[in-house]
Design an enzyme around this catalytic site. Structure first.
Site, mmCIF file in Angstrom:
data_model
loop_
_atom_site.group_PDB
_atom_site.id
_atom_site.type_symbol
_atom_site.label_atom_id
_atom_site.label_comp_id
_atom_site.label_asym_id
_atom_site.label_seq_id
_atom_site.Cartn_x
_atom_site.Cartn_y
_atom_site.Cartn_z
ATOM 1 C CG ASP A 94 -1.969 -1.075 1.184
ATOM 2 O OD1 ASP A 94 -2.322 -1.502 0.060
ATOM 3 O OD2 ASP A 94 -2.421 -1.513 2.256
ATOM 4 C CG ASP A 137 -6.702 -1.697 -1.466
ATOM 5 O OD1 ASP A 137 -6.903 -2.912 -1.640
ATOM 6 O OD2 ASP A 137 -5.808 -1.246 -0.718
#
Length: 225
Positions: A184, A198
């Site tokens: 991330d 995501d």
């Protein structure tokens, strides 16, 4: 005189039936008007339908399905490649470095390894999320065979691309297969860190909710509850 009286008293012989009247005209070949002889449509022709038109309709539906299938996988490939490229750059250029400020403290790029689900949730269930992602991919691929709606193709393509992006991390990144941590890097202020996969999953999910509320099914039909 006798001959004249007989002529006067003898009633006039009626004409043959239909004489002097104009009856329905019959074609020379003996077929009835509107029949097969003059190109008219018979009940049998109507009941049988037009096989040529039916074949053309089936071909058009099949072609439409193929176009929607191409759209789904095109969106999925684009979403997957963008996620993969961005994560590769983040690992190579940003990991083990200070965060990069994009909009002051409101938005930063910060490399984070996330063993949980989207937005850093459920870190203790990495294997479970891996299995769920795999199941989602299988369901989308099976559903694609009946796909006739372009909005649904885009939505499912986003879901498929996002699921494949994070699943790739689960399978090939440390600490091991099915337990890999997802990379991330998008870090808004007062919010969890996430990645492009995501984002694709969330956008695809929102689009599916909108389509469902509007009554549009994946096969292109519209229903009303």
């Amino acid at each position: 005189m006798a001959e004249a009286e007989r002529t006067i008293e003898t009633p006039e012989t009626p004409d043959a039936p239909g004489a002097g009247e104009t009856g329905p005209l019959t074609p020379a070949d003996g077929t009835a008007p509107g029949g097969a002889g003059d190109g008219g449509t018979t009940d049998r022709d109507t009941a049988a339908g037009d096989p040529v038109a039916g074949a053309d309709g089936a071909t058009a539906v099949a072609a439409k399905g193929r176009r929607r299938l191409v759209a789904l996988f095109t969106v999925a490939v684009v979403a997957y490649l963008l996620d993969l490229i961005s994560k590769t750059l983040v690992v190579a250029k940003l990991e083990h470095h200070a965060p990069v400020e994009i909009i002051g403290d409101w938005l930063k790029l910060e490399a984070v390894r996330n063993p949980g689900a989207a937005f850093s949730m459920g870190e203790a269930f990495t294997v479970v999320f891996t299995v769920i992602a795999s199941a989602v991919i299988v369901v989308i691929v099976r559903l694609a065979r009946k796909l006739r709606s372009l909005p649904w193709a885009i939505a499912l393509g986003l879901l498929l691309g996002g699921a494949l992006g994070n699943l790739t991390d689960r399978l090939f990144r440390a600490p091991g297969v099915f337990k890999g941590a997802v990379v991330d890097f998008i870090s808004p202020a007062h919010f969890a860190v996430f990645n492009l996969a995501d984002s694709a999953i969330v956008c695809g999910g929102i689009l599916i909710v909108i389509l469902s509320f509007r009554g549009l099914d994946p096969d292109g039909t519209v229903h009303k509850d």
